[in-house]
Design a protein around this motif. Structure first.
Motif, PDB file in Angstrom:
ATOM      1  N   MET A  95       7.520  11.510   9.905  1.00 33.72           N
ATOM      2  CA  MET A  95       5.595  10.586   9.544  1.00 33.72           C
ATOM      3  C   MET A  95       6.031   8.818   9.644  1.00 33.72           C
ATOM      4  N   THR A  96       6.575   8.945   9.755  1.00 31.39           N
ATOM      5  CA  THR A  96       6.791   7.022  10.259  1.00 31.39           C
ATOM      6  C   THR A  96       7.402   6.633  11.583  1.00 31.39           C
ATOM      7  N   SER A 109       0.772  -1.445  -0.121  1.00 29.14           N
ATOM      8  CA  SER A 109       0.360   0.027  -0.441  1.00 29.14           C
ATOM      9  C   SER A 109       0.854   1.169   0.063  1.00 29.14           C
ATOM     10  N   PHE A 110       2.079   0.426   0.154  1.00 32.84           N
ATOM     11  CA  PHE A 110       3.089   2.545  -0.295  1.00 32.84           C
ATOM     12  C   PHE A 110       2.617   2.827  -1.664  1.00 32.84           C
ATOM     13  N   ALA A 111       2.306   2.332  -2.577  1.00 32.04           N
ATOM     14  CA  ALA A 111       2.200   2.494  -4.234  1.00 32.04           C
ATOM     15  C   ALA A 111       0.835   3.647  -4.013  1.00 32.04           C
ATOM     16  N   ALA A 112      -0.196   3.135  -3.013  1.00 34.19           N
ATOM     17  CA  ALA A 112      -1.485   4.188  -3.202  1.00 34.19           C
ATOM     18  C   ALA A 112      -2.277   3.602  -1.714  1.00 34.19           C
ATOM     19  N   ARG A 113      -2.114   4.190  -0.480  1.00 33.46           N
ATOM     20  CA  ARG A 113      -3.582   3.781  -0.117  1.00 33.46           C
ATOM     21  C   ARG A 113      -4.443   2.400   0.181  1.00 33.46           C
ATOM     22  N   GLU A 114      -5.005   3.098  -0.506  1.00 28.62           N
ATOM     23  CA  GLU A 114      -6.129   2.162  -0.940  1.00 28.62           C
ATOM     24  C   GLU A 114      -5.632   0.568  -1.618  1.00 28.62           C
ATOM     25  N   GLN A 170       2.335   6.674   3.324  1.00 32.83           N
ATOM     26  CA  GLN A 170       1.841   5.397   2.306  1.00 32.83           C
ATOM     27  C   GLN A 170       1.431   5.958   1.505  1.00 32.83           C
ATOM     28  N   CYS A 171       2.323   6.695   0.105  1.00 30.32           N
ATOM     29  CA  CYS A 171       1.845   7.173  -1.083  1.00 30.32           C
ATOM     30  C   CYS A 171       2.943   7.717  -1.788  1.00 30.32           C
ATOM     31  N   ILE A 172       3.238   6.983  -2.854  1.00 30.20           N
ATOM     32  CA  ILE A 172       4.229   7.469  -3.622  1.00 30.20           C
ATOM     33  C   ILE A 172       3.843   8.261  -4.402  1.00 30.20           C
ATOM     34  N   SER A 173       2.670   8.685  -4.824  1.00 25.88           N
ATOM     35  CA  SER A 173       2.895   9.977  -5.153  1.00 25.88           C
ATOM     36  C   SER A 173       3.095  11.519  -4.464  1.00 25.88           C
ATOM     37  N   THR A 174       2.462  11.541  -2.889  1.00 23.39           N
ATOM     38  CA  THR A 174       2.940  13.043  -2.214  1.00 23.39           C
ATOM     39  C   THR A 174       4.777  12.911  -2.134  1.00 23.39           C
TER      40      THR A 174
END
Length: 700
Positions: A684-685, A598-603, A659-663
């Motif tokens: 944040m981690t 989910s590191f790619a996107a939280r969903e 948990q978001c690569i795009s961010t």
């Protein structure tokens, strides 16, 4: 020929840029700094094409922000790649006295110049009569009355640009050399500067000009000391002289009928919208509208995009032969591309609303209302809009921080915006809350699950405020945080400008951030698909044995096999490896895999859980996911995995974790550095881990 547009904020400079260039424009950044660089081309009446550069808005050549420093850098350095051959100074025709201060400064740089009197239609309505020919004669430049909003006299301005190279240089507005004659003369001689005013600006600003060498800057400093130069006295003397000149020009060229500002439509509206009580009520009502739009209006187009990619996936599986290439194209690249494009409706809607708020003049009122409150925690009035947008998606919200002039305020806003719970966290929250929070009501009205969800959103907001306050103390800068604000008159939005803004922001997101997301999605796909060869082959053979063939259907075998392969993939091995670190949080290796994927996107959390527990079609049958998750037992203790303690621990982790690569990608793009994304990811981690640890240990 390169033509630069220069002007105060809210003079319609960017509107004029859009009128001149249309879609023939691109947005980048000035080298080494995160300030928008907008360039485009326009065709002149003589058939020639010229480059137009829209320099950041500034009030003076004595900069108080990075945007203003860029203008000084570009205009005083002939070797700068953006240094113009011609300057068009855009001024508000209804506010000439203040706007002409910048004009006189720019004119004294002795670069060819044109004065564009924008909002001339508004000036006529207010009975401000401007003798354009007289003003042109007094200033020694071409003066063109225009209305960028209505495309009035734009062709006349283009003709003036075409004629400019053949017109003599403008008159000098003040005798600059009289301010500090000996110092100006020495700087011109030693630094090889041609113009008096450039030399004076170097005396004031040499510390912030990157094109000067350290040796040159130190030399200027020594000349200042030798000549007993007093910067404040010099600037005061210069400003008084400039306003004397401006007053003389306006007395001879402008006749203005008296007006009572309080009785204008803008004054009447501001009695409500800037009121200490009704102003906030109005603001909350507008926020409610924006929230509804971002969540409700984006739902249908986002569904269409998801359906389109699902259809493409289905077509691909029909026509592309099974194998590694098909999996890479469909599960890696196509899935990654879908992950990028599904954000488009939210980005377009958010920036559409921001453009409308700016165009109407209301954005300035929001920042005015909120500045005093936000400053107490180290933020800026202009931080409000990005943080609000963070409830939909952090990516466009971080892009929206470009409106914040102060570097420190902007960095803090970027660093805390991802803590605001975005729409991507909603599937995680709803799934976990449904597992452990009963669907009961208290006081016959409030739903417990709804209250738990609201609590998660409040925790994210409180976290952002606390972190902002800490960063205010930690981040040091010599740059002072100024809040210079002009409340423009209210105007109807220009829909062409709104849609052009939406188009530009979406294009920037897809082309710049999208590349990083797709690349990382492919990496995650590879790690989740492959594992040590011996293990994968053994799993395949296991599910071909008679026991499995006789006792399970082919579909069931495929799900069981995929779940076991995931466990033994490189991601699965990584999940097992990190299990000792996440055990104190109440997580097992399966949740560890979900944290990684989910590191790619939280969903992705929901989909990963579905795959791990071998559940078919997770999006359409979430109850099955819940049943499997509720019945899952810890392989070590034999107790249920999902308890109140572990579920809230996991939600807290997702509330605070990056948990978001795009961010990460957009923070890198906006800061032009890996330093800030790394700091953000680290803090944040750590915040997520220790908050989650505390919650689990207290609740277990």
């Amino acid at each position: 020929m390169r033509v630069a547009l220069v002007g105060n904020p809210n003079t319609g400079k960017s509107t004029l840029f859009n009128s001149l260039t249309g879609l023939n424009q691109k947005v980048g950044n000035f080298p080494g700094i995160t300030v928008d660089k907008k360039t485009g081309t326009t065709k002149l009446p003589n058939g020639k094409h010229v480059e137009i550069i829209d320099l950041p808005g500034c009030y003076s050549l004595y900069p108080k922000s990075r945007d203003e420093a860029i203008v000084l850098e570009v205009l005083t350095n002939p070797k700068n790649a953006s240094h113009p051959d011609l300057i068009v100074v855009v001024v508000d025709a209804t506010n000439l006295k203040r706007n002409l201060l910048l004009f006189t400064q720019v004119a004294d740089l002795k670069i060819p110049i044109i004065l564009a009197l924008n909002m001339s239609d508004a000036a006529r309505k207010e009975k401000i009569l401007i003798d354009v020919d007289k003003m042109s004669q007094k200033l020694g430049v071409q003066v063109v009355p225009i209305s960028a909003r209505k495309n009035e006299n734009i062709e006349l301005l283009k003709q003036a640009i075409a004629d400019a190279p053949g017109i003599a240089l403008q008159k000098q507005s003040i005798e600059v050399c009289e301010i500090a004659p000996a110092l100006i003369s020495q700087i011109k001689q030693d630094i090889r500067i041609k113009e008096d005013y450039v030399a004076l600006l170097l005396a004031h600003q040499h510390e912030i000009l990157d094109y000067l060498t350290e040796e040159e800057s130190n030399h200027i400093e020594s000349l200042e000391q030798a000549n007993a130069f007093q910067p404040q006295h010099s600037q005061t003397k210069e400003t008084i002289a400039r306003y004397d000149f401006i007053s003389t020009v306006l007395q001879e060229s402008v006749k203005q009928m008296p007006k009572n500002i309080a009785e204008t439509p803008t004054g009447k509206i501001d009695r409500i919208l800037t009121h200490r009580v009704w102003g906030f009520v109005s603001f909350l009502a507008i926020l409610l509208l924006i929230f509804q739009a971002i969540f409700a209006w984006a739902e249908y187009p986002m569904g269409l995009i998801e359906s389109f990619f699902a259809w493409l996936d289905e077509i691909g599986r029909q026509y592309i032969p099974e194998g590694v290439l098909a999996d890479l194209l469909l599960d890696g690249i196509l899935a990654g591309l879908g992950g990028v494009l599904v954000f488009i409706p939210q980005i377009a809607i958010l920036f559409g609303f921001i453009a409308i708020l700016e165009d109407t003049g209301y954005m300035a009122r929001i920042t005015f209302l909120m500045d005093k409150i936000m400053r107490k925690v180290g933020l800026n009035g202009k931080s409000v809009v990005p943080m609000i947008g963070g409830l939909a998606c952090a990516v466009p919200s971080i892009m929206a921080t470009r409106n914040i002039e102060s570097w420190k305020d902007r960095i803090i806003t970027i660093m805390v915006t991802p803590l605001i719970s975005c729409a991507a966290r909603l599937p995680v929250y709803t799934l976990l809350i449904s597992l452990v929070v009963p669907n009961d009501k208290i006081w016959g009205f409030f739903n417990l699950q709804g209250l738990a969800l609201m609590g998660m959103y409040l925790i994210g907001t409180i976290g952002a405020i606390v972190v902002a306050w800490v960063m205010k103390k930690v981040i040091k800068t010599k740059e002072k945080s100024y809040f210079i604000l002009e409340l423009p008159v209210y105007r109807a939005p220009r829909w062409k400008n709104v849609f052009l803004t939406m188009y530009e922001k979406v294009k920037t997101f897809v082309l710049q951030v999208g590349k990083v997301i797709i690349a990382m999605s492919i990496v995650l796909w590879v790690l989740a698909t492959y594992g040590p060869p011996g293990r994968m082959e053994a799993i395949e053979e296991k599910y071909q044995t008679e026991d499995y063939v006789n006792n399970y259907s082919e579909e069931e075998r495929q799900f069981l096999e995929s779940a076991e392969k995931l466990e033994n993939s490189y991601v699965g091995i990584l999940g097992k490896t990190i299990e000792p670190a996440i055990r104190p949080l109440g997580f097992d290796w399966k949740i560890g895999i979900a944290l990684i994927t989910s590191f790619a996107a939280r969903e992705v959390f929901v989909g990963t859980m579905a795959t791990i527990y071998s559940v078919e079609e997770p999006e359409d049958d979430t109850s099955t996911i819940r049943q499997k998750m509720l019945s899952s037992k810890d392989s070590i203790t034999g107790k249920p995995i999902y308890t109140v303690a572990s579920a809230f621990s996991l939600m807290i982790f997702y509330a605070f974790a990056m948990q978001c690569i795009s961010t990460i990608a957009v923070v890198h793009r906006e800061t032009k550095s890996w330093k800030w994304p790394i700091i953000q990811l680290t803090y944040m981690t750590a915040l997520a881990y220790f908050s989650s640890l505390l919650v689990f240990q207290l609740l277990k």
